[in-house]
Design a protein around this motif. Structure first.
Motif, PDB file in Angstrom:
ATOM      1  N   ALA A  41      -7.444   3.075  -2.628  1.00 31.17           N
ATOM      2  CA  ALA A  41      -6.015   2.773  -2.719  1.00 31.17           C
ATOM      3  C   ALA A  41      -5.172   4.043  -2.681  1.00 31.17           C
ATOM      4  O   ALA A  41      -4.127   4.095  -2.017  1.00 31.17           O
ATOM      5  CB  ALA A  41      -5.730   1.979  -3.996  1.00 31.17           C
ATOM      6  N   ALA A  42      -5.601   5.069  -3.404  1.00 29.96           N
ATOM      7  CA  ALA A  42      -4.854   6.324  -3.384  1.00 29.96           C
ATOM      8  C   ALA A  42      -4.811   6.910  -1.982  1.00 29.96           C
ATOM      9  O   ALA A  42      -3.772   7.404  -1.524  1.00 29.96           O
ATOM     10  CB  ALA A  42      -5.489   7.314  -4.361  1.00 29.96           C
ATOM     11  N   ALA A  43      -5.943   6.845  -1.297  1.00 29.20           N
ATOM     12  CA  ALA A  43      -6.011   7.395   0.059  1.00 29.20           C
ATOM     13  C   ALA A  43      -5.052   6.676   0.997  1.00 29.20           C
ATOM     14  O   ALA A  43      -4.279   7.308   1.734  1.00 29.20           O
ATOM     15  CB  ALA A  43      -7.444   7.291   0.582  1.00 29.20           C
ATOM     16  N   TRP A  44      -5.075   5.347   0.966  1.00 29.55           N
ATOM     17  CA  TRP A  44      -4.244   4.593   1.908  1.00 29.55           C
ATOM     18  C   TRP A  44      -2.785   4.586   1.500  1.00 29.55           C
ATOM     19  O   TRP A  44      -1.893   4.528   2.374  1.00 29.55           O
ATOM     20  CB  TRP A  44      -4.779   3.168   2.036  1.00 29.55           C
ATOM     21  N   ALA A  45      -2.491   4.649   0.204  1.00 30.69           N
ATOM     22  CA  ALA A  45      -1.089   4.686  -0.215  1.00 30.69           C
ATOM     23  C   ALA A  45      -0.407   5.939   0.320  1.00 30.69           C
ATOM     24  O   ALA A  45       0.699   5.884   0.881  1.00 30.69           O
ATOM     25  CB  ALA A  45      -0.996   4.637  -1.740  1.00 30.69           C
ATOM     26  N   MET A  46      -1.057   7.075   0.171  1.00 28.19           N
ATOM     27  CA  MET A  46      -0.486   8.325   0.667  1.00 28.19           C
ATOM     28  C   MET A  46      -0.418   8.331   2.188  1.00 28.19           C
ATOM     29  O   MET A  46       0.563   8.782   2.792  1.00 28.19           O
ATOM     30  CB  MET A  46      -1.327   9.483   0.147  1.00 28.19           C
ATOM     31  N   TYR A  47      -1.446   7.807   2.808  1.00 27.35           N
ATOM     32  CA  TYR A  47      -1.508   7.724   4.273  1.00 27.35           C
ATOM     33  C   TYR A  47      -0.360   6.860   4.810  1.00 27.35           C
ATOM     34  O   TYR A  47       0.388   7.268   5.707  1.00 27.35           O
ATOM     35  CB  TYR A  47      -2.862   7.134   4.650  1.00 27.35           C
ATOM     36  N   ASN A  48      -0.192   5.662   4.250  1.00 26.13           N
ATOM     37  CA  ASN A  48       0.843   4.747   4.754  1.00 26.13           C
ATOM     38  C   ASN A  48       2.253   5.231   4.453  1.00 26.13           C
ATOM     39  O   ASN A  48       3.188   4.944   5.203  1.00 26.13           O
ATOM     40  CB  ASN A  48       0.642   3.347   4.150  1.00 26.13           C
ATOM     41  N   ALA A  49       2.425   5.971   3.355  1.00 21.86           N
ATOM     42  CA  ALA A  49       3.758   6.427   2.989  1.00 21.86           C
ATOM     43  C   ALA A  49       4.225   7.599   3.836  1.00 21.86           C
ATOM     44  O   ALA A  49       5.399   7.663   4.238  1.00 21.86           O
ATOM     45  CB  ALA A  49       3.790   6.807   1.509  1.00 21.86           C
ATOM     46  N   PHE A  50       3.328   8.534   4.137  1.00 23.01           N
ATOM     47  CA  PHE A  50       3.771   9.796   4.725  1.00 23.01           C
ATOM     48  C   PHE A  50       3.371  10.019   6.186  1.00 23.01           C
ATOM     49  O   PHE A  50       4.060  10.740   6.904  1.00 23.01           O
ATOM     50  CB  PHE A  50       3.260  10.969   3.884  1.00 23.01           C
ATOM     51  N   VAL A  51       2.248   9.433   6.620  1.00 24.51           N
ATOM     52  CA  VAL A  51       1.821   9.669   8.003  1.00 24.51           C
ATOM     53  C   VAL A  51       2.834   9.128   9.020  1.00 24.51           C
ATOM     54  O   VAL A  51       3.127   9.811  10.017  1.00 24.51           O
ATOM     55  CB  VAL A  51       0.403   9.102   8.246  1.00 24.51           C
ATOM     56  N   PRO A  52       3.414   7.918   8.840  1.00 23.07           N
ATOM     57  CA  PRO A  52       4.433   7.489   9.813  1.00 23.07           C
ATOM     58  C   PRO A  52       5.611   8.449   9.905  1.00 23.07           C
ATOM     59  O   PRO A  52       6.164   8.660  10.994  1.00 23.07           O
ATOM     60  CB  PRO A  52       4.881   6.119   9.271  1.00 23.07           C
ATOM     61  N   ILE A  53       5.993   9.048   8.785  1.00 21.98           N
ATOM     62  CA  ILE A  53       7.106  10.006   8.803  1.00 21.98           C
ATOM     63  C   ILE A  53       6.739  11.225   9.641  1.00 21.98           C
ATOM     64  O   ILE A  53       7.541  11.706  10.457  1.00 21.98           O
ATOM     65  CB  ILE A  53       7.475  10.410   7.370  1.00 21.98           C
ATOM     66  N   LYS A  54       5.515  11.726   9.483  1.00 23.14           N
ATOM     67  CA  LYS A  54       5.116  12.880  10.290  1.00 23.14           C
ATOM     68  C   LYS A  54       5.051  12.526  11.767  1.00 23.14           C
ATOM     69  O   LYS A  54       5.468  13.318  12.625  1.00 23.14           O
ATOM     70  CB  LYS A  54       3.768  13.428   9.823  1.00 23.14           C
ATOM     71  N   LEU A  55       4.526  11.349  12.083  1.00 24.98           N
ATOM     72  CA  LEU A  55       4.439  10.946  13.487  1.00 24.98           C
ATOM     73  C   LEU A  55       5.824  10.850  14.120  1.00 24.98           C
ATOM     74  O   LEU A  55       6.020  11.242  15.278  1.00 24.98           O
ATOM     75  CB  LEU A  55       3.690   9.618  13.597  1.00 24.98           C
ATOM     76  N   LYS A  56       6.784  10.325  13.379  1.00 28.52           N
ATOM     77  CA  LYS A  56       8.145  10.256  13.912  1.00 28.52           C
ATOM     78  C   LYS A  56       8.757  11.657  14.045  1.00 28.52           C
ATOM     79  O   LYS A  56       9.529  11.924  14.980  1.00 28.52           O
ATOM     80  CB  LYS A  56       9.026   9.389  13.020  1.00 28.52           C
ATOM     81  N   GLU A  57       8.427  12.562  13.116  1.00 26.81           N
ATOM     82  CA  GLU A  57       8.908  13.944  13.228  1.00 26.81           C
ATOM     83  C   GLU A  57       8.362  14.633  14.473  1.00 26.81           C
ATOM     84  O   GLU A  57       8.986  15.565  14.995  1.00 26.81           O
ATOM     85  CB  GLU A  57       8.508  14.733  11.976  1.00 26.81           C
ATOM     86  N   LEU A  58       7.210  14.162  14.955  1.00 25.38           N
ATOM     87  CA  LEU A  58       6.623  14.710  16.183  1.00 25.38           C
ATOM     88  C   LEU A  58       7.167  14.005  17.424  1.00 25.38           C
ATOM     89  O   LEU A  58       6.635  14.175  18.521  1.00 25.38           O
ATOM     90  CB  LEU A  58       5.094  14.575  16.133  1.00 25.38           C
ATOM     91  N   ALA A  59       8.231  13.204  17.242  1.00 25.51           N
ATOM     92  CA  ALA A  59       8.929  12.532  18.348  1.00 25.51           C
ATOM     93  C   ALA A  59       8.051  11.516  19.075  1.00 25.51           C
ATOM     94  O   ALA A  59       8.175  11.315  20.288  1.00 25.51           O
ATOM     95  CB  ALA A  59       9.481  13.561  19.345  1.00 25.51           C
ATOM     96  N   ILE A  60       7.198  10.843  18.337  1.00 22.70           N
ATOM     97  CA  ILE A  60       6.353   9.794  18.904  1.00 22.70           C
ATOM     98  C   ILE A  60       7.112   8.470  18.833  1.00 22.70           C
ATOM     99  O   ILE A  60       7.657   8.131  17.783  1.00 22.70           O
ATOM    100  CB  ILE A  60       5.018   9.699  18.139  1.00 22.70           C
ATOM    101  N   PRO A  61       7.186   7.680  19.922  1.00 26.67           N
ATOM    102  CA  PRO A  61       7.910   6.396  19.892  1.00 26.67           C
ATOM    103  C   PRO A  61       7.345   5.458  18.829  1.00 26.67           C
ATOM    104  O   PRO A  61       6.155   5.501  18.491  1.00 26.67           O
ATOM    105  CB  PRO A  61       7.687   5.837  21.305  1.00 26.67           C
ATOM    106  N   THR A  62       8.210   4.578  18.328  1.00 21.36           N
ATOM    107  CA  THR A  62       7.823   3.692  17.221  1.00 21.36           C
ATOM    108  C   THR A  62       6.628   2.817  17.571  1.00 21.36           C
ATOM    109  O   THR A  62       5.731   2.603  16.749  1.00 21.36           O
ATOM    110  CB  THR A  62       9.011   2.810  16.809  1.00 21.36           C
TER     111      THR A  62
END
Length: 478
Positions: free
Chosen positions: A64-85
């Motif tokens: 749960a800890a692994a996926w909570a951090m992954y789901n919270a922050f990885v989408p933000i980084k991907l969008k910062e890299l200008a990846i389409p939604t």
């Protein structure tokens, strides 16, 4: 996730494997050798070993800890890299694609493994520390290709251990107590969520993603170390000192049989079973959109910063801590399907106005309330869907559950990503989730009273006919 109707028509199950069983009340001892002792054991009410169940929960805490951090922050980084939604949705769905490919393989493999630590724990000991390293690499990667590569490896590693860890609980818990036990497991998972999201939001605000993910990796490793230290698998699943570990080869035929177990069902029973899978698929479609895009909704639509958005999710985890065990009790007392249905219905009513009234100050209240309702669904879903089970095949019998839920979670982020790109807003994820919940809720009455509706009535009532000592016979599954 007790809506078990004793008069409901139950299907036949073809005997391919004879699953070991003995009295649940004597789980750590040999089965009674005479008829009188067996009758006494069968009449006793099975009790839940809370110490053991809480200890197993450390595995879920790590996940749960692994996926909570992954789901919270990885989408933000991907969008910062200008990846389409839509591409973000595809990347975030990779772990769920692994859910119905990699997870079933390692589920059946764990059924057959024998090592000094047992058959389930070795997968966690290997995969979670390696996944912790990948989590740190995701934060450190300087560009999109390296970030996506780290995400893929992370998803693969986490998928190798999830089914074995989940199967630990039914390995040592009688069927009638599995909703309560799953409540305890999800309580521990909610603690992992709080540690990851609460601490993560503070660290993210002050130090950024790299330090945040290092802390998350530490939580993962510490939790799996506690699991290995506190949980001792049954003796029949461990090798003797000096005996080599047994890691059997899994053929394509075995994998296919595990991923899609063969059940000898007639037309009505087959229909109910398929409806059950569809229910799991649909509600997961709805929840995955919220899970994946919540922080992007908060940052994009409501103008919050990333640390505040992830901090709001802490209240979801807090409500999980408070309500995970009561949700399991509700499933045991009032029925798993009834409890799941109530959770879905109330969630729909709560989410309906959110596209129009959503404000930053409402998010903690929304997260807290949704966490309570979601526990009613999540805690009871796995026991509801895996009533077939038996000690020798608990890993295999999670395959159908993951086939349905992982399929929905793999498709949903990309599908809603297309909707977001067309509308320019994340707020419609609430109506999207309601649509999935509503279809699942409407289909639940047709899915059979015992989850799959596949257990013979005698097997349902004879809960002590569960064992882990491998000496007495019980019902068979294909």
């Amino acid at each position: 996730m007790a809506m078990h109707d004793a008069t409901a028509r139950m299907p036949r199950i073809r005997s391919i494997h004879r699953i070991s069983a003995a009295s649940a009340t004597h789980a750590t001892h040999a089965a009674p050798r005479n008829a009188g002792a067996a009758a006494t054991a069968s009449s006793a009410t099975p009790r839940l070993n809370l110490v053991q169940t809480f200890s197993i929960g450390f595995g879920m805490l790590a996940i749960a800890a692994a996926w909570a951090m992954y789901n919270a922050f990885v989408p933000i980084k991907l969008k910062e890299l200008a990846i389409p939604t839509a591409i973000v949705g595809i990347v975030m769905g990779i772990d769920n694609l692994c859910g119905f490919t990699v997870q079933p393989l390692f589920g059946i493999l764990s059924d057959k493994v024998r090592t000094r630590w047992g058959r389930r724990i070795p997968f966690a000991l290997f995969a979670i520390p390696a996944a912790a390293v990948c989590l740190m690499l995701i934060a450190a990667a300087p560009n999109a290709p390296l970030t996506i590569a780290a995400v893929v490896v992370y998803a693969l590693l986490m998928s190798t251990c999830r089914a074995p860890i989940v199967a630990l609980m039914p390995d040592v818990t009688v069927s009638s107590q599995r909703s309560t036990a799953n409540g305890v497991i999800n309580f521990m998972g909610s603690i992992g969520n709080v540690l990851a999201l609460g601490g993560g939001s503070l660290l993210y605000r002050r130090y950024g993603m790299s330090v945040t993910f290092v802390a998350g990796a530490f939580i993962m490793v510490a939790a799996v170390a506690a699991l290995a230290r506190l949980v001792r698998e049954p003796a029949e699943f461990r090798t003797e000192p000096g005996e080599p570990a047994r890691l059997p080869f899994v053929s394509w035929r075995e994998f296919r049989a595990a991923a899609v177990p063969r059940l000898d069902l007639d037309g009505d029973d087959r229909r109910r079973f398929r409806v059950m899978l569809l229910v799991l698929f649909l509600y997961t479609m709805g929840s995955s959109a919220i899970e994946t895009y919540f922080t992007l909704y908060a940052t994009h639509d409501l103008g919050m910063d990333a640390s505040a958005a992830s901090g709001g999710l802490v209240w979801f985890a807090v409500s999980g801590i408070l309500f995970a065990i009561p949700a399991g009790w509700l499933g045991t007392r009032f029925g798993r399907r009834a409890t799941m249905g109530a959770g879905l219905l109330l969630a729909m009513l709560m989410l309906a106005p959110m596209p129009w009234v959503g404000r930053a100050e409402l998010l903690p209240w929304l997260a807290f309330a949704f966490g309570i309702l979601w526990m009613m669904v999540l805690v009871n879903a796995l026991p509801w869907a895996t009533e077939l089970g038996g000690t020798e095949h608990t890993g295999t019998m999670t395959a159908y559950y993951y086939l349905a839920t992982s399929g929905g979670a793999a498709i949903s982020p990309a599908l809603f990503g297309l909707i977001q790109q067309a509308t320019g807003s994340y707020r419609w994820m609430f109506l999207y989730a309601i649509a999935g919940f509503a279809m699942a809720f409407a289909l639940m009455p047709f899915a059979g009273e015992n989850g799959t509706g596949l257990l013979p009535s005698a097997a349902v009532s004879r809960t002590p006919d569960w064992s882990r000592d491998g000496k007495s016979a019980t019902f068979a599954v294909a």
